[in-house]
Design a protein around this motif. Structure first.
Motif: not given
Length: 188
Positions: A2-13, A15-32
């Protein structure tokens, strides 16, 4: 995930490198999503900067010990067959106790009757008792006379009485003919 768990995993490092890049790309497209990450970063920074309670570890140890000392919940998800087995065991014990303690004390069948396999005596006659006659009253009359109910009542209400001796039969015949409040008629 889920979205909240992805945010926590991102902030606590976490995520794998591929998942981190995908999450940052999602943040660039989704302002919320980017706003949520920003809020979570500021909360983490404020919590890290806040002074730690001097006995935080002791408080946690006390809470942990208290939680472990609690009894297990009543609905601990035991298999239902165990509960059924307990009920079955109680039922078996109750029946066994009844058979051992109560049944022997219940006594014999009331006098004046015979079983179907018993041969009737040779000296018999038929009696029709009044409708209101109770079994206790009939047994009280037949007991001293030595009579036994060997058949009946028939559809007409006739009961066959048997006696071991002809003398007992004759005495009972005379005695029952005099019992007008209990006997409707006697047939030889």
């Amino acid at each position: 995930m889920d979205r909240d768990q992805n945010i926590l995993d991102y902030l606590q490092d976490r995520l794998t490198a591929a998942d981190r890049e995908a999450f940052e790309a999602a943040m660039a497209q989704d302002g919320s999503l980017a706003a949520e990450v920003s809020v979570m970063r500021s909360v983490r920074a404020q919590l890290a900067a806040a002074p730690k309670h001097e006995s935080a570890d002791a408080v946690w140890q006390r809470l942990s010990a208290e939680m472990e000392s609690r009894p297990p919940a009543a609905n601990d998800d035991r298999p239902p067959w165990q509960q059924l087995l307990k009920y079955a065991a109680v039922a078996v014990l109750a029946v066994a106790a009844w058979q051992v303690t109560i049944v022997p004390r219940m006594g014999e069948a009331p006098g004046g009757f015979r079983t179907a396999s018993e041969q009737p005596a040779a000296f018999t006659f038929q009696v029709k008792f009044v409708e209101s006659a109770t079994l206790g009253e009939i047994a009280a009359v037949l007991g001293p006379l030595g009579g036994t109910i060997t058949d009946g009542p028939s559809a007409l209400g006739l009961v066959r009485l048997s006696f071991a001796e002809a003398g007992l039969r004759d005495e009972a015949l005379k005695a029952l003919e005099g019992q007008v409040e209990l006997v409707e008629f006697v047939a030889d």
